[in-house]
Scaffold this motif. Structure first.
Motif, PDB file in Angstrom:
ATOM      1  N   LEU A  96       0.866  -1.179   0.000  1.00 38.22           N
ATOM      2  CA  LEU A  96       0.000   0.000   0.000  1.00 38.22           C
ATOM      3  C   LEU A  96       0.900   1.225   0.000  1.00 38.22           C
ATOM      4  CD1 LEU A  96      -3.047   0.893   0.313  1.00 38.22           C
ATOM      5  CD2 LEU A  96      -2.570   1.049   2.755  1.00 38.22           C
ATOM      6  N   SER A  97       0.757   2.070  -1.007  1.00 40.10           N
ATOM      7  CA  SER A  97       1.664   3.206  -1.164  1.00 40.10           C
ATOM      8  C   SER A  97       0.893   4.466  -1.482  1.00 40.10           C
ATOM      9  CB  SER A  97       2.668   2.947  -2.302  1.00 40.10           C
ATOM     10  OG  SER A  97       3.468   1.831  -2.055  1.00 40.10           O
ATOM     11  N   HIS A  98       1.492   5.600  -1.106  1.00 39.10           N
ATOM     12  CA  HIS A  98       0.944   6.901  -1.487  1.00 39.10           C
ATOM     13  C   HIS A  98       1.503   7.262  -2.856  1.00 39.10           C
ATOM     14  CE1 HIS A  98      -0.804  10.763  -1.352  1.00 39.10           C
ATOM     15  NE2 HIS A  98       0.236  11.433  -0.922  1.00 39.10           N
ATOM     16  N   GLY A  99       1.021   6.548  -3.855  1.00 39.54           N
ATOM     17  CA  GLY A  99       1.446   6.777  -5.224  1.00 39.54           C
ATOM     18  C   GLY A  99       2.609   5.896  -5.632  1.00 39.54           C
ATOM     19  N   HIS A 100       2.595   5.464  -6.892  1.00 39.30           N
ATOM     20  CA  HIS A 100       3.691   4.679  -7.453  1.00 39.30           C
ATOM     21  C   HIS A 100       4.419   5.440  -8.561  1.00 39.30           C
ATOM     22  CE1 HIS A 100       2.348   0.987  -5.386  1.00 39.30           C
ATOM     23  NE2 HIS A 100       3.511   0.502  -5.726  1.00 39.30           N
ATOM     24  N   ILE A 101       4.161   6.739  -8.681  1.00 40.85           N
ATOM     25  CA  ILE A 101       4.830   7.516  -9.714  1.00 40.85           C
ATOM     26  C   ILE A 101       6.258   7.796  -9.271  1.00 40.85           C
ATOM     27  CG2 ILE A 101       4.797   9.611 -11.093  1.00 40.85           C
ATOM     28  CD1 ILE A 101       2.436   7.721 -11.596  1.00 40.85           C
ATOM     29  N   ARG A 102       7.203   7.468 -10.124  1.00 41.25           N
ATOM     30  CA  ARG A 102       8.625   7.572  -9.798  1.00 41.25           C
ATOM     31  C   ARG A 102       9.282   8.669 -10.622  1.00 41.25           C
ATOM     32  NH1 ARG A 102       9.681   1.508  -9.132  1.00 41.25           N
ATOM     33  NH2 ARG A 102       7.614   0.605  -9.230  1.00 41.25           N
ATOM     34  N   ILE A 103      10.459   9.074 -10.206  1.00 37.32           N
ATOM     35  CA  ILE A 103      11.251   9.976 -11.047  1.00 37.32           C
ATOM     36  C   ILE A 103      11.437   9.356 -12.423  1.00 37.32           C
ATOM     37  CG2 ILE A 103      13.580  10.902 -11.373  1.00 37.32           C
ATOM     38  CD1 ILE A 103      13.641  11.514  -8.381  1.00 37.32           C
ATOM     39  N   GLY A 104      11.605   8.043 -12.457  1.00 37.20           N
ATOM     40  CA  GLY A 104      11.796   7.354 -13.731  1.00 37.20           C
ATOM     41  C   GLY A 104      10.650   7.505 -14.708  1.00 37.20           C
ATOM     42  N   ALA A 105       9.440   7.759 -14.220  1.00 40.44           N
ATOM     43  CA  ALA A 105       8.310   7.975 -15.139  1.00 40.44           C
ATOM     44  C   ALA A 105       8.517   9.252 -15.935  1.00 40.44           C
ATOM     45  CB  ALA A 105       7.008   8.034 -14.348  1.00 40.44           C
ATOM     46  N   PHE A 106       9.011  10.297 -15.291  1.00 39.58           N
ATOM     47  CA  PHE A 106       9.311  11.537 -15.994  1.00 39.58           C
ATOM     48  C   PHE A 106      10.507  11.363 -16.927  1.00 39.58           C
ATOM     49  CE2 PHE A 106       6.796  13.038 -12.454  1.00 39.58           C
ATOM     50  CZ  PHE A 106       6.051  14.078 -13.003  1.00 39.58           C
ATOM     51  N   GLN A 107      11.463  10.539 -16.520  1.00 41.35           N
ATOM     52  CA  GLN A 107      12.616  10.302 -17.382  1.00 41.35           C
ATOM     53  C   GLN A 107      12.208   9.642 -18.692  1.00 41.35           C
ATOM     54  OE1 GLN A 107      15.107   8.457 -14.036  1.00 41.35           O
ATOM     55  NE2 GLN A 107      16.668   9.566 -15.194  1.00 41.35           N
ATOM     56  N   ARG A 108      11.286   8.724 -18.607  1.00 40.21           N
ATOM     57  CA  ARG A 108      10.829   8.061 -19.830  1.00 40.21           C
ATOM     58  C   ARG A 108      10.168   9.053 -20.774  1.00 40.21           C
ATOM     59  NH1 ARG A 108       6.252   6.187 -22.001  1.00 40.21           N
ATOM     60  NH2 ARG A 108       6.435   4.379 -23.392  1.00 40.21           N
ATOM     61  N   LEU A 109       9.314   9.902 -20.236  1.00 38.01           N
ATOM     62  CA  LEU A 109       8.614  10.876 -21.077  1.00 38.01           C
ATOM     63  C   LEU A 109       9.600  11.863 -21.698  1.00 38.01           C
ATOM     64  CD1 LEU A 109       5.558  11.552 -18.745  1.00 38.01           C
ATOM     65  CD2 LEU A 109       5.655  10.043 -20.745  1.00 38.01           C
ATOM     66  N   ALA A 110      10.609  12.284 -20.931  1.00 41.22           N
ATOM     67  CA  ALA A 110      11.622  13.190 -21.474  1.00 41.22           C
ATOM     68  C   ALA A 110      12.450  12.492 -22.551  1.00 41.22           C
ATOM     69  CB  ALA A 110      12.517  13.697 -20.350  1.00 41.22           C
ATOM     70  N   TYR A 111      12.744  11.222 -22.344  1.00 40.52           N
ATOM     71  CA  TYR A 111      13.525  10.430 -23.294  1.00 40.52           C
ATOM     72  C   TYR A 111      12.842  10.406 -24.661  1.00 40.52           C
ATOM     73  CZ  TYR A 111      15.944   6.207 -25.059  1.00 40.52           C
ATOM     74  OH  TYR A 111      16.674   5.295 -25.792  1.00 40.52           O
ATOM     75  N   PHE A 112      11.526  10.292 -24.648  1.00 38.55           N
ATOM     76  CA  PHE A 112      10.773  10.238 -25.908  1.00 38.55           C
ATOM     77  C   PHE A 112      10.257  11.613 -26.350  1.00 38.55           C
ATOM     78  CE2 PHE A 112      10.150   5.735 -24.520  1.00 38.55           C
ATOM     79  CZ  PHE A 112      10.772   5.131 -25.601  1.00 38.55           C
ATOM     80  N   GLY A 113      10.606  12.661 -25.605  1.00 36.40           N
ATOM     81  CA  GLY A 113      10.200  14.002 -25.992  1.00 36.40           C
ATOM     82  C   GLY A 113       8.704  14.257 -25.876  1.00 36.40           C
ATOM     83  N   GLU A 114       8.048  13.600 -24.938  1.00 34.59           N
ATOM     84  CA  GLU A 114       6.590  13.721 -24.800  1.00 34.59           C
ATOM     85  C   GLU A 114       6.250  14.863 -23.839  1.00 34.59           C
ATOM     86  OE1 GLU A 114       4.824   9.928 -23.881  1.00 34.59           O
ATOM     87  OE2 GLU A 114       6.062   8.885 -25.353  1.00 34.59           O
ATOM     88  N   THR A 115       6.389  16.079 -24.341  1.00 33.66           N
ATOM     89  CA  THR A 115       6.220  17.266 -23.506  1.00 33.66           C
ATOM     90  C   THR A 115       4.822  17.358 -22.917  1.00 33.66           C
ATOM     91  OG1 THR A 115       7.853  18.433 -24.865  1.00 33.66           O
ATOM     92  CG2 THR A 115       6.412  19.780 -23.458  1.00 33.66           C
ATOM     93  N   GLU A 116       3.822  17.122 -23.708  1.00 31.55           N
ATOM     94  CA  GLU A 116       2.446  17.229 -23.194  1.00 31.55           C
ATOM     95  C   GLU A 116       2.156  16.172 -22.141  1.00 31.55           C
ATOM     96  OE1 GLU A 116       0.227  19.653 -23.528  1.00 31.55           O
ATOM     97  OE2 GLU A 116       1.959  20.592 -24.488  1.00 31.55           O
ATOM     98  N   ASN A 117       2.735  15.011 -22.301  1.00 32.37           N
ATOM     99  CA  ASN A 117       2.538  13.984 -21.284  1.00 32.37           C
ATOM    100  C   ASN A 117       3.280  14.322 -19.988  1.00 32.37           C
ATOM    101  OD1 ASN A 117       0.719  12.266 -22.485  1.00 32.37           O
ATOM    102  ND2 ASN A 117       2.278  10.966 -23.440  1.00 32.37           N
ATOM    103  N   ILE A 118       4.412  15.028 -20.084  1.00 30.91           N
ATOM    104  CA  ILE A 118       5.067  15.498 -18.870  1.00 30.91           C
ATOM    105  C   ILE A 118       4.145  16.451 -18.125  1.00 30.91           C
ATOM    106  CG2 ILE A 118       6.948  16.926 -17.961  1.00 30.91           C
ATOM    107  CD1 ILE A 118       8.768  15.766 -20.106  1.00 30.91           C
ATOM    108  N   ASN A 119       3.544  17.382 -18.864  1.00 26.03           N
ATOM    109  CA  ASN A 119       2.605  18.316 -18.228  1.00 26.03           C
ATOM    110  C   ASN A 119       1.414  17.586 -17.633  1.00 26.03           C
ATOM    111  OD1 ASN A 119       4.046  20.713 -18.727  1.00 26.03           O
ATOM    112  ND2 ASN A 119       3.197  20.893 -20.793  1.00 26.03           N
ATOM    113  N   ARG A 120       0.954  16.563 -18.316  1.00 25.77           N
ATOM    114  CA  ARG A 120      -0.198  15.796 -17.820  1.00 25.77           C
ATOM    115  C   ARG A 120       0.175  15.069 -16.518  1.00 25.77           C
ATOM    116  NH1 ARG A 120      -1.254  13.420 -22.262  1.00 25.77           N
ATOM    117  NH2 ARG A 120      -2.862  14.891 -22.895  1.00 25.77           N
ATOM    118  N   LEU A 121       1.380  14.522 -16.477  1.00 28.19           N
ATOM    119  CA  LEU A 121       1.813  13.800 -15.274  1.00 28.19           C
ATOM    120  C   LEU A 121       2.062  14.771 -14.117  1.00 28.19           C
ATOM    121  CD1 LEU A 121       2.421  11.032 -14.108  1.00 28.19           C
ATOM    122  CD2 LEU A 121       4.784  11.252 -14.918  1.00 28.19           C
TER     123      LEU A 121
END
Length: 463
Positions: A178-203
């Protein structure tokens, strides 16, 4: 009264760019080994009977009104400072989301629940020993006041697993945390890696609204900077709490740092008996990158990777300023954490800094184990010059003058502290592996929770 069950699968708002639907493994057995009834009550699942625990936390049948199918989250990450674009949820998934009694959005996620698109050559399974270790580690950290995920359920699953780092075949398990969220720094790294700017804003929007309870603005750049500032504060607290607990996570890769600053995923963890800066947990950490004393540096480095990801959506100089100021935040957090564990009321300013410096001097002298020091000196008690005659401890006694408060929980009169060092972990596992004796494990969990009660409120309680 148990809390009401409040399902709230907010992750679906992000959309399919962030996860992959997966199927859970089918296990030959479902033997309950640990059920966290305390937290089940807090999230409205306290009425589950034995059959429901098996159905939802070993078979992973959906909870009412929740995710219809498990979701493996997508992320990348630096692993021992080497970027890896081939990772993601490889033996776990997000199973459900729900609110606790305080309204926080919590995730029920798994470990050892089968293969996913990110498993690569692995089998997606968890050893029973690994599950036992995670329960013990999470319980100990929660009791010590660390912002930690909670082990929710552990089931033995009846498979024989082969592992190169322990005797094989070995018993298998599946863990729900049970966790207060599973969003990691690595989730943002993946979006930056693929250049998904709008998805970064969404996250960013998702994290602000659902994990920090803040109303995002219409300005994406402001949202990103605000989130980064919150993460910087949370990770400073995390690093300070690790040090104060004497805990070594072992694998502080960027995919293991949650955006909420909550500690999670306990693999090769250990507690250092003494304040040994070079103490390492993972046998594969050959250069001591994540040694006890280097954990603040490691977490700071991971935070800098998040800053790099956010430069595509907000001001780089403002991000850099927050990164630069992180060290001061950590120092302030360490002072607060040390004084809290010592159990004396904070006074703020230089008085607290002086007390923390004296306490650190005593810890760094390594004249006594960390847990022993905090047991003997809890509430500002000076055990006396006969027991603690050295100058470092006499300096601590001086710094504590006039700050002693009564402690009345029976725990503080115990002859020995409740600790969790590797020899005890191995002894608990040996009883299970050799005799299927779960008594030492269950007794240890009870002892840890008793210590947690003492640390939380210092009220009279049964021994």
């Amino acid at each position: 009264m148990p809390a009401l069950y409040r399902p709230d699968p907010k992750i679906l708002e992000l959309g399919p760019d962030f996860y992959d639907p997966v199927e859970p493994a089918r296990f030959p057995k479902a033997i309950a080994r640990f059920q966290n009834h305390r937290w089940a009550d807090r999230v409205g699942l306290g009425d589950c009977d034995d059959a429901a625990w098996v159905a939802h936390f070993c078979r992973f049948e959906p909870l009412p009104g929740n995710l219809a199918e498990p979701l493996a989250l997508r992320y990348h990450g630096h692993q021992f400072r080497v970027y890896n674009p081939d990772i993601g949820d490889g033996r776990g998934f997000l199973f459900a989301q729900l609110r606790d009694g305080q309204g926080r959005l919590l995730d029920l996620g798994t470990k050892g629940s089968g293969t996913t698109p990110y498993s690569r050559t692995a089998d997606g399974r968890l050893t029973l020993k690994g599950g036992v270790r995670e329960v013990l580690g999470a319980e100990m950290l929660e009791a010590l006041g660390v912002n930690s995920s909670k082990s929710f359920a552990l089931f033995e699953t009846g498979e024989d697993l082969v592992r190169g780092d322990e005797p094989s075949p070995t018993r298998s398990a599946v863990l729900t945390r049970l966790s207060h969220g599973h969003i990691r720094i690595g989730a943002f790294q993946r979006l930056a890696y693929f250049g998904e700017t709008e998805n970064i804003n969404r996250l960013v929007h998702y994290c602000l609204a659902n994990l920090y309870g803040q109303q995002p603005s219409t300005a994406a750049a402001d949202n990103a900077l605000r989130l980064f500032d919150l993460v910087a504060g949370a990770t400073a607290n995390l690093a300070a709490s690790y040090m104060t607990a004497g805990f070594v996570h072992g694998v502080l890769n960027s995919d293991n740092i949650a955006i909420t600053g909550e500690s999670f995923d306990y693999g090769p963890w250990r507690f250092t008996p003494e304040w040994d800066a070079d103490f390492t947990a993972a046998y594969f950490d050959h250069h001591g990158l994540y040694a006890f004393g280097r954990q603040p540096e490691a977490i700071h480095w991971d935070l800098a990777q998040l800053a790099g990801c956010l430069t595509v959506v907000t001001d780089a100089s403002a991000l850099s300023e927050i990164v630069t100021g992180w060290g001061e935040r950590f120092e302030d957090a360490l002072v607060r954490a040390l004084i809290k564990r010592l159990g004396v009321p904070p006074r703020g300013g230089e008085q607290d800094r002086a007390l923390a410096a004296a306490l650190l001097g005593a810890l760094q002298s390594r004249e006594v184990a960390i847990d022993r020091l905090f047991l003997d000196w809890r509430g500002g008690r000076d055990p006396g010059a006969e027991r603690y005659p050295s100058p470092t401890f006499r300096a601590l006694a001086t710094a504590l003058a006039g700050r002693c408060v009564p402690v009345i929980h029976h725990y503080w009169s115990d002859p020995d502290p409740c600790s969790m060092h590797i020899d005890e972990v191995e002894a608990i596992w040996a009883a299970i592996a050799e005799r299927d004796d779960w008594g030492p494990f269950e007794n240890k969990v009870a002892a840890i929770r008793r210590m947690g009660e003492a640390m939380t409120n210092d009220v009279q309680a049964p021994a």
